[in-house]
Motif scaffolding. Structure first.
Motif, PDB file in Angstrom:
ATOM      1  N   VAL A  25       0.864  -1.182   0.000  1.00  0.00           N
ATOM      2  CA  VAL A  25       0.000   0.000   0.000  1.00  0.00           C
ATOM      3  C   VAL A  25       0.900   1.232   0.000  1.00  0.00           C
ATOM      4  N   VAL A  26       0.679   2.108  -0.970  1.00  0.00           N
ATOM      5  CA  VAL A  26       1.342   3.409  -1.026  1.00  0.00           C
ATOM      6  C   VAL A  26       0.224   4.425  -0.851  1.00  0.00           C
ATOM      7  N   SER A  27       0.281   5.207   0.225  1.00  0.00           N
ATOM      8  CA  SER A  27      -0.825   6.112   0.507  1.00  0.00           C
ATOM      9  C   SER A  27      -0.328   7.445   1.034  1.00  0.00           C
ATOM     10  N   GLY A  28      -1.037   8.483   0.649  1.00  0.00           N
ATOM     11  CA  GLY A  28      -0.754   9.813   1.159  1.00  0.00           C
ATOM     12  C   GLY A  28      -1.824  10.225   2.145  1.00  0.00           C
ATOM     13  N   ALA A  29      -1.508  11.241   2.939  1.00  0.00           N
ATOM     14  CA  ALA A  29      -2.459  11.736   3.927  1.00  0.00           C
ATOM     15  C   ALA A  29      -2.212  13.220   4.170  1.00  0.00           C
ATOM     16  N   ARG A  30      -3.249  13.878   4.652  1.00  0.00           N
ATOM     17  CA  ARG A  30      -3.145  15.294   5.061  1.00  0.00           C
ATOM     18  C   ARG A  30      -3.857  15.372   6.397  1.00  0.00           C
ATOM     19  N   PHE A  44       2.962   7.134   3.493  1.00  0.00           N
ATOM     20  CA  PHE A  44       3.550   5.919   4.026  1.00  0.00           C
ATOM     21  C   PHE A  44       3.439   4.804   3.003  1.00  0.00           C
ATOM     22  N   VAL A  45       4.331   3.810   3.150  1.00  0.00           N
ATOM     23  CA  VAL A  45       4.306   2.603   2.331  1.00  0.00           C
ATOM     24  C   VAL A  45       4.257   1.427   3.296  1.00  0.00           C
ATOM     25  N   ILE A  46       3.294   0.539   3.077  1.00  0.00           N
ATOM     26  CA  ILE A  46       3.124  -0.662   3.895  1.00  0.00           C
ATOM     27  C   ILE A  46       3.446  -1.870   3.023  1.00  0.00           C
ATOM     28  N   GLY A  47       4.204  -2.811   3.556  1.00  0.00           N
ATOM     29  CA  GLY A  47       4.529  -4.040   2.844  1.00  0.00           C
ATOM     30  C   GLY A  47       3.468  -5.100   3.056  1.00  0.00           C
ATOM     31  N   PRO A  48       3.542  -6.196   2.295  1.00  0.00           N
ATOM     32  CA  PRO A  48       2.546  -7.259   2.396  1.00  0.00           C
ATOM     33  C   PRO A  48       2.564  -8.001   3.740  1.00  0.00           C
ATOM     34  N   ASP A  49       3.604  -7.766   4.536  1.00  0.00           N
ATOM     35  CA  ASP A  49       3.643  -8.336   5.883  1.00  0.00           C
ATOM     36  C   ASP A  49       3.031  -7.386   6.909  1.00  0.00           C
ATOM     37  N   GLY A  50       2.550  -6.217   6.441  1.00  0.00           N
ATOM     38  CA  GLY A  50       1.935  -5.230   7.321  1.00  0.00           C
ATOM     39  C   GLY A  50       2.923  -4.253   7.927  1.00  0.00           C
ATOM     40  N   ASN A  51       4.203  -4.438   7.672  1.00  0.00           N
ATOM     41  CA  ASN A  51       5.211  -3.532   8.227  1.00  0.00           C
ATOM     42  C   ASN A  51       5.326  -2.263   7.389  1.00  0.00           C
ATOM     43  N   GLU A  52       5.631  -1.172   8.070  1.00  0.00           N
ATOM     44  CA  GLU A  52       5.809   0.106   7.401  1.00  0.00           C
ATOM     45  C   GLU A  52       7.199   0.157   6.782  1.00  0.00           C
ATOM     46  N   LEU A  53       7.258   0.375   5.467  1.00  0.00           N
ATOM     47  CA  LEU A  53       8.524   0.443   4.753  1.00  0.00           C
ATOM     48  C   LEU A  53       9.051   1.866   4.652  1.00  0.00           C
ATOM     49  N   LEU A  54       8.140   2.836   4.709  1.00  0.00           N
ATOM     50  CA  LEU A  54       8.527   4.233   4.563  1.00  0.00           C
ATOM     51  C   LEU A  54       7.447   5.106   5.171  1.00  0.00           C
ATOM     52  N   ARG A  55       7.867   6.130   5.859  1.00  0.00           N
ATOM     53  CA  ARG A  55       6.970   7.205   6.300  1.00  0.00           C
ATOM     54  C   ARG A  55       7.736   8.489   6.047  1.00  0.00           C
ATOM     55  N   GLY A  69      13.749   7.984   1.153  1.00  0.00           N
ATOM     56  CA  GLY A  69      14.818   7.219   0.521  1.00  0.00           C
ATOM     57  C   GLY A  69      14.242   6.175  -0.421  1.00  0.00           C
ATOM     58  N   VAL A  70      14.994   5.120  -0.579  1.00  0.00           N
ATOM     59  CA  VAL A  70      14.607   4.014  -1.448  1.00  0.00           C
ATOM     60  C   VAL A  70      13.918   2.956  -0.597  1.00  0.00           C
ATOM     61  N   PHE A  71      12.838   2.399  -1.132  1.00  0.00           N
ATOM     62  CA  PHE A  71      12.173   1.262  -0.484  1.00  0.00           C
ATOM     63  C   PHE A  71      11.958   0.194  -1.546  1.00  0.00           C
ATOM     64  N   LEU A  72      11.787  -1.048  -1.123  1.00  0.00           N
ATOM     65  CA  LEU A  72      11.662  -2.162  -2.059  1.00  0.00           C
ATOM     66  C   LEU A  72      10.229  -2.652  -2.177  1.00  0.00           C
ATOM     67  N   VAL A  73       9.794  -2.887  -3.406  1.00  0.00           N
ATOM     68  CA  VAL A  73       8.522  -3.530  -3.700  1.00  0.00           C
ATOM     69  C   VAL A  73       8.865  -4.793  -4.482  1.00  0.00           C
ATOM     70  N   ASP A  74       8.668  -5.938  -3.859  1.00  0.00           N
ATOM     71  CA  ASP A  74       9.041  -7.222  -4.468  1.00  0.00           C
ATOM     72  C   ASP A  74      10.467  -7.206  -4.997  1.00  0.00           C
ATOM     73  N   GLY A  75      11.375  -6.605  -4.237  1.00  0.00           N
ATOM     74  CA  GLY A  75      12.783  -6.569  -4.594  1.00  0.00           C
ATOM     75  C   GLY A  75      13.164  -5.477  -5.572  1.00  0.00           C
ATOM     76  N   ILE A  76      12.210  -4.685  -6.031  1.00  0.00           N
ATOM     77  CA  ILE A  76      12.487  -3.600  -6.979  1.00  0.00           C
ATOM     78  C   ILE A  76      12.596  -2.291  -6.202  1.00  0.00           C
ATOM     79  N   ALA A  77      13.696  -1.584  -6.397  1.00  0.00           N
ATOM     80  CA  ALA A  77      13.930  -0.322  -5.697  1.00  0.00           C
ATOM     81  C   ALA A  77      12.966   0.753  -6.209  1.00  0.00           C
ATOM     82  N   CYS A  78      12.304   1.426  -5.264  1.00  0.00           N
ATOM     83  CA  CYS A  78      11.319   2.463  -5.576  1.00  0.00           C
ATOM     84  C   CYS A  78      11.626   3.711  -4.755  1.00  0.00           C
TER      85      CYS A  78
END
Length: 153
Positions: A25-30, A44-55, A69-78
């Motif tokens: 999940v890639v989501s924005g908020a205000r 924030f970015v949430i991974g399929p394990d429910g952990n936060e990858l980026l805020r 910074g860089v975060f991974l989605v299925d091993g692909i740098a984003c």
């Protein structure tokens, strides 16, 4: 505090749903941010394990925020930027130089930013210049097919 409890409860529900469905999940908020003591943009970015990858809090009007910074989605740098942070070249370019292959921009652009015949003209050159995929996630329009008009400040 009191203002952030409902927001964190919502993020927790999203974490749970991502874990249940095994999705990113890639989501924005205000919302109210304690760091600036006012309503501000963040994502924030949430991974399929429910952990936060980026805020990440939008830097454009919060100069003490940390660069995303860089975060991974299925091993692909984003990498990502929130709306006007796209103009802060380091926010966009440094993660790409660090290997990001997909760039997400979460925005709330208005009709005045649409330039015919170029559309959202900054994303295609960014993708070509950096040989990355550029994904613009603009907020939903109140009227389907009609871009919102900027509110006067």
């Amino acid at each position: 505090g009191e203002r952030t409890q409902p927001v964190e409860a919502a993020v927790e529900a999203i974490r749970h749903a991502a874990r249940e469905r095994g999705i990113y999940v890639v989501s924005g908020a205000r919302t109210f941010l304690t760091s600036v003591k006012r309503i501000a943009n963040w994502m924030f970015v949430i991974g399929p394990d429910g952990n936060e990858l980026l805020r990440y809090e939008k830097l454009y009007d919060n100069h003490q925020a940390v660069m995303p910074g860089v975060f991974l989605v299925d091993g692909i740098a984003c990498s990502t930027a929130i709306c006007a942070d796209r103009w802060l070249r380091g926010v966009v370019e440094i993660p790409i130089q660090q290997g990001s292959q997909i760039f997400f921009e979460l925005a709330n652009n208005y009709a005045c930013e649409w330039v015919e015949p170029y559309g959202w003209y900054w994303n295609a050159p960014l993708a070509r210049r950096n040989t990355v995929w550029s994904i613009l996630c603009n907020s939903g329009n109140q009227t389907s097919g009609v871009a919102a008009v900027a509110d006067p400040l």
